[in-house]
Motif scaffolding. Structure first.
Motif, mmCIF file in Angstrom:
data_model
loop_
_atom_site.group_PDB
_atom_site.id
_atom_site.type_symbol
_atom_site.label_atom_id
_atom_site.label_comp_id
_atom_site.label_asym_id
_atom_site.label_seq_id
_atom_site.Cartn_x
_atom_site.Cartn_y
_atom_site.Cartn_z
ATOM 1 N N ARG A 79 28.526 33.962 26.691
ATOM 2 C CA ARG A 79 29.691 34.771 26.357
ATOM 3 C C ARG A 79 30.657 33.976 25.483
ATOM 4 O O ARG A 79 30.850 32.787 25.671
ATOM 5 C CB ARG A 79 30.411 35.219 27.620
ATOM 6 C CG ARG A 79 29.602 36.165 28.470
ATOM 7 C CD ARG A 79 30.302 36.481 29.777
ATOM 8 N NE ARG A 79 31.629 37.028 29.583
ATOM 9 C CZ ARG A 79 32.401 37.462 30.591
ATOM 10 N NH1 ARG A 79 31.980 37.386 31.835
ATOM 11 N NH2 ARG A 79 33.589 37.953 30.356
ATOM 12 N N LYS A 80 31.277 34.683 24.531
ATOM 13 C CA LYS A 80 32.271 34.035 23.682
ATOM 14 C C LYS A 80 33.527 34.896 23.625
ATOM 15 O O LYS A 80 33.442 36.113 23.435
ATOM 16 C CB LYS A 80 31.721 33.840 22.260
ATOM 17 C CG LYS A 80 30.822 32.634 22.088
ATOM 18 C CD LYS A 80 30.565 32.384 20.618
ATOM 19 C CE LYS A 80 29.811 31.080 20.421
ATOM 20 N NZ LYS A 80 29.605 30.782 18.983
ATOM 21 N N GLU B 74 39.027 18.999 20.671
ATOM 22 C CA GLU B 74 38.121 19.395 21.749
ATOM 23 C C GLU B 74 36.818 18.622 21.608
ATOM 24 O O GLU B 74 36.207 18.607 20.532
ATOM 25 C CB GLU B 74 37.845 20.903 21.708
ATOM 26 C CG GLU B 74 39.069 21.746 22.001
ATOM 27 C CD GLU B 74 38.752 23.237 22.028
ATOM 28 O OE1 GLU B 74 37.600 23.601 21.671
ATOM 29 O OE2 GLU B 74 39.627 24.034 22.405
ATOM 30 N N TYR B 75 36.391 18.003 22.728
ATOM 31 C CA TYR B 75 35.162 17.213 22.693
ATOM 32 C C TYR B 75 34.614 17.047 24.102
ATOM 33 O O TYR B 75 35.342 16.665 25.026
ATOM 34 C CB TYR B 75 35.438 15.835 22.064
ATOM 35 C CG TYR B 75 34.222 14.954 21.924
ATOM 36 C CD1 TYR B 75 33.122 15.353 21.174
ATOM 37 C CD2 TYR B 75 34.171 13.698 22.526
ATOM 38 C CE1 TYR B 75 31.996 14.536 21.036
ATOM 39 C CE2 TYR B 75 33.062 12.868 22.390
ATOM 40 C CZ TYR B 75 31.977 13.300 21.652
ATOM 41 O OH TYR B 75 30.877 12.495 21.520
ATOM 42 N N LYS C 204 39.105 21.440 29.224
ATOM 43 C CA LYS C 204 39.270 22.658 28.436
ATOM 44 C C LYS C 204 39.463 23.868 29.346
ATOM 45 O O LYS C 204 38.838 23.971 30.396
ATOM 46 C CB LYS C 204 38.041 22.889 27.547
ATOM 47 C CG LYS C 204 37.995 22.047 26.292
ATOM 48 C CD LYS C 204 36.695 22.255 25.547
ATOM 49 C CE LYS C 204 36.485 23.688 25.156
ATOM 50 N NZ LYS C 204 35.240 23.869 24.333
ATOM 51 N N THR C 205 40.303 24.773 28.920
ATOM 52 C CA THR C 205 40.564 25.967 29.729
ATOM 53 C C THR C 205 39.310 26.816 29.909
ATOM 54 O O THR C 205 39.188 27.546 30.886
ATOM 55 C CB THR C 205 41.670 26.819 29.080
ATOM 56 O OG1 THR C 205 41.305 27.101 27.715
ATOM 57 C CG2 THR C 205 43.001 26.080 29.082
ATOM 58 N N ALA C 206 38.364 26.702 28.960
ATOM 59 C CA ALA C 206 37.120 27.482 29.068
ATOM 60 C C ALA C 206 36.350 27.117 30.333
ATOM 61 O O ALA C 206 35.688 27.969 30.938
ATOM 62 C CB ALA C 206 36.245 27.247 27.839
ATOM 63 N N SER D 7 37.993 28.926 33.126
ATOM 64 C CA SER D 7 37.747 30.365 32.985
ATOM 65 C C SER D 7 36.386 30.734 33.554
ATOM 66 O O SER D 7 36.233 31.735 34.269
ATOM 67 C CB SER D 7 37.827 30.768 31.509
ATOM 68 O OG SER D 7 39.112 30.535 30.997
ATOM 69 N N LYS D 8 35.382 29.915 33.250
ATOM 70 C CA LYS D 8 34.036 30.155 33.778
ATOM 71 C C LYS D 8 34.029 30.038 35.298
ATOM 72 O O LYS D 8 33.398 30.843 35.996
ATOM 73 C CB LYS D 8 33.068 29.150 33.169
ATOM 74 C CG LYS D 8 31.618 29.367 33.548
ATOM 75 C CD LYS D 8 30.712 28.360 32.840
ATOM 76 C CE LYS D 8 29.255 28.574 33.234
ATOM 77 N NZ LYS D 8 28.354 27.599 32.557
ATOM 78 N N PHE D 9 34.729 29.042 35.821
ATOM 79 C CA PHE D 9 34.828 28.840 37.266
ATOM 80 C C PHE D 9 35.503 30.036 37.929
ATOM 81 O O PHE D 9 35.048 30.533 38.967
ATOM 82 C CB PHE D 9 35.617 27.556 37.540
ATOM 83 C CG PHE D 9 35.850 27.255 38.988
ATOM 84 C CD1 PHE D 9 34.807 27.002 39.855
ATOM 85 C CD2 PHE D 9 37.145 27.196 39.495
ATOM 86 C CE1 PHE D 9 35.019 26.705 41.186
ATOM 87 C CE2 PHE D 9 37.383 26.904 40.833
ATOM 88 C CZ PHE D 9 36.313 26.654 41.674
#
Length: 509
Positions: free
Chosen positions: A56-57, A381-382, A395-397, A400-402
């Motif tokens: 998902r993006k 971001e890395y 990263k907030t991503a 978000s996934k969690f």
């Protein structure tokens, strides 16, 4: 003291494929066959199992209105498709064995190279002063950010890029050449290595959906016997949908003999002139070997007297730190080396450029447009972290996934509590606390009574947060990463309250 594993390349997996999974009792069979180069040289590989995984993006809606927090709403973008190929259980052990052999040769070779510490993916790199403790992406991100921080008296450019369709684009001629070079310094591969190489470049595969549809009425599963729950048996049963395979403890779509007799028509052959399957134990090792010449050239460039920069590569993601006045030269150099030495491509859209410098007494880092230098208000971001010159955070991503996983789990548990054919109408909290809170974050060895087992409870996502926080504590001068997890704890409690209310409403209807 933990008993040393005799063969670290033997790794037993349970995913359903053509034929049954291997067990520990098969170890001697694996040794006798796979370690015999004459047998591998004549081995007939089964087709891979092909699966497409969609990621998902979400992207900021630049045309939409700001929300109450003055931020852009996020919209779902086109999902990224990854083509994954699973080898049969026996073939997977062959790939694992040759990966083990090549990794040893590759790591020995790297000890003689200047870029030994720059290549970090798919390698066991021991943490200094901690025996048998290896570095992970947290440590690699920290090393990178630390270099930037240690040079905050300079104006720096950080270039982050990833190779376009990396595994799909590997040149077969270069791959074979570097494989032979790493193995014994020759220009040809031994017969057994060549057989393994051919199985990757002339890949045959079966689409997982087709295989499931062909055998869905007689999938092999492992179940416990009614009279002896400690004994497992194999049996065949119909399964309605592929997503129910795991719930039914499926171990095979069919037997090998059955497939070879009745289902050869399902096999497809790849006609690609480049690339290797992504998903085998050997693929990652070959990716590192393939880029030997490229890595040397990049390292030589950043080590130059006029640069004295930093280079790190994690698989197909690479990061380079150079003085600001070398930015244009560095970008051109990297793109040239990718095309010239590796016959690959770094797409301009996949190249991110960041400027780090002092501004109003603070060290600041921000993404800029490669051509105009215009700031984009995005942090570096890395490897799952972001850094703005002041502090590094997850990263907030990742959160978000969690949080999405947490939301799905509560929805599932609530539905089961309401609809399950049982007299128990209370929500089972213990598993939720274990998966999504600090109560399940502790990593520990599992005991069977008072006896230690070889199994470990690796904790949950918050275990990773704790580890990252500990690693970055000194760098951040505090628990900045741990503070990020407070929102997840609040979200957990909100979902728990909501689930209990739904169940109470159901009970009172």
């Amino acid at each position: 003291m933990k008993k040393k594993e005799e063969h670290p390349w033997i790794k037993f997996k349970k995913y359903p494929h053509i034929g049954f999974p291997l067990e520990r009792k098969d170890t001697s069979k694996l040794e006798g066959y796979i370690m015999d180069e004459n047998k591998v040289a004549k081995h007939s590989f089964l087709p891979f199992l092909h699966r497409t995984i969609f990621q998902r993006k979400f992207r900021a809606n630049t045309k939409g209105l700001l929300n109450k927090s003055k931020k852009r709403t996020r919209v779902k973008g086109k999902p990224k498709a990854r083509e994954i190929y699973f080898a049969s259980h026996f073939d997977a052990q062959i790939y694992s064995y040759y990966s083990y052999l090549l990794s040893k040769k590759y790591n020995d070779l790297l000890k003689t190279k200047s870029f030994d510490k720059s290549i970090v993916a798919y390698r066991k790199i021991e943490i200094k002063g901690k025996k048998n403790k290896n570095k992970c992406n947290i440590d690699f991100a920290l090393e990178t950010f630390q270099f930037i921080k240690d040079n905050q008296d300079k104006e720096l450019t950080v270039i982050v890029a990833d190779v376009t369709k990396f595994f799909d684009s590997l040149d077969h001629k270069i791959l074979k050449q570097k494989w032979a070079e790493v193995w014994d310094g020759s220009i040809t591969l031994p017969k057994d290595h060549f057989r393994v190489y051919k199985s990757l470049i002339d890949m045959r595969y079966v689409n997982e959906d087709l295989l499931f549809r062909n055998y869905k009425d007689e999938i092999w599963v492992k179940t416990k016997t009614a009279n002896d729950p400690k004994t497992n048996i194999k049996r065949q049963k119909p399964i309605k949908h592929k997503r129910f395979l795991k719930d039914n403890n499926a171990i095979a779509f069919c037997e090998k003999a059955d497939f070879l007799k009745n289902s050869l028509h399902l096999i497809s052959k790849s006609n690609a002139k480049k690339g290797i399957p992504q998903g085998t134990a050997l693929s990652a090792t070959l990716a590192n070997i393939y880029l030997l010449d490229f890595d040397q050239e990049v390292q030589d460039y950043v080590d130059g007297n006029s640069i004295k920069g930093f280079y790190q590569r994690y698989s197909d993601d690479l990061i380079i730190v150079v003085p600001r006045d070398k930015q244009e030269e560095a970008i051109k150099r990297i793109r040239f080396l990718v095309e010239d030495k590796a016959k690959l491509e770094i797409h301009p859209d996949k190249t991110k450029v960041y400027h780090f410098h002092q501004e109003d007494g603070k060290f600041k880092g921000i993404e800029v447009d490669e051509n105009t230098g215009k700031e984009k208000n995005k942090k570096l971001e890395y490897l799952g972290f972001e850094y703005d010159g002041q502090r590094a955070l997850i990263k907030t991503a990742g959160y978000s996934k969690f949080n999405r996983s947490m939301k799905r789990a509560f929805k599932r548990v609530t539905s089961l509590t309401i609809n399950a054919d049982t007299t128990d109408d209370k929500i089972h909290k213990s598993s939720l606390f274990k998966r999504f809170t600090y109560k399940g974050a502790k990593r520990r060895q599992i005991y069977n009574g008072k006896t230690k087992t070889t199994r470990y409870d690796w904790g949950n996502y918050l275990s990773y947060v704790e580890k990252a926080n500990a690693s970055f504590f000194e760098f951040n001068n505090g628990n900045q990463i741990k503070k990020q997890s407070r929102k997840s704890w609040r979200r957990f409690n909100e979902l728990m309250v909501g689930a209990i209310k739904k169940i109470e409403i159901f009970k009172n209807e």
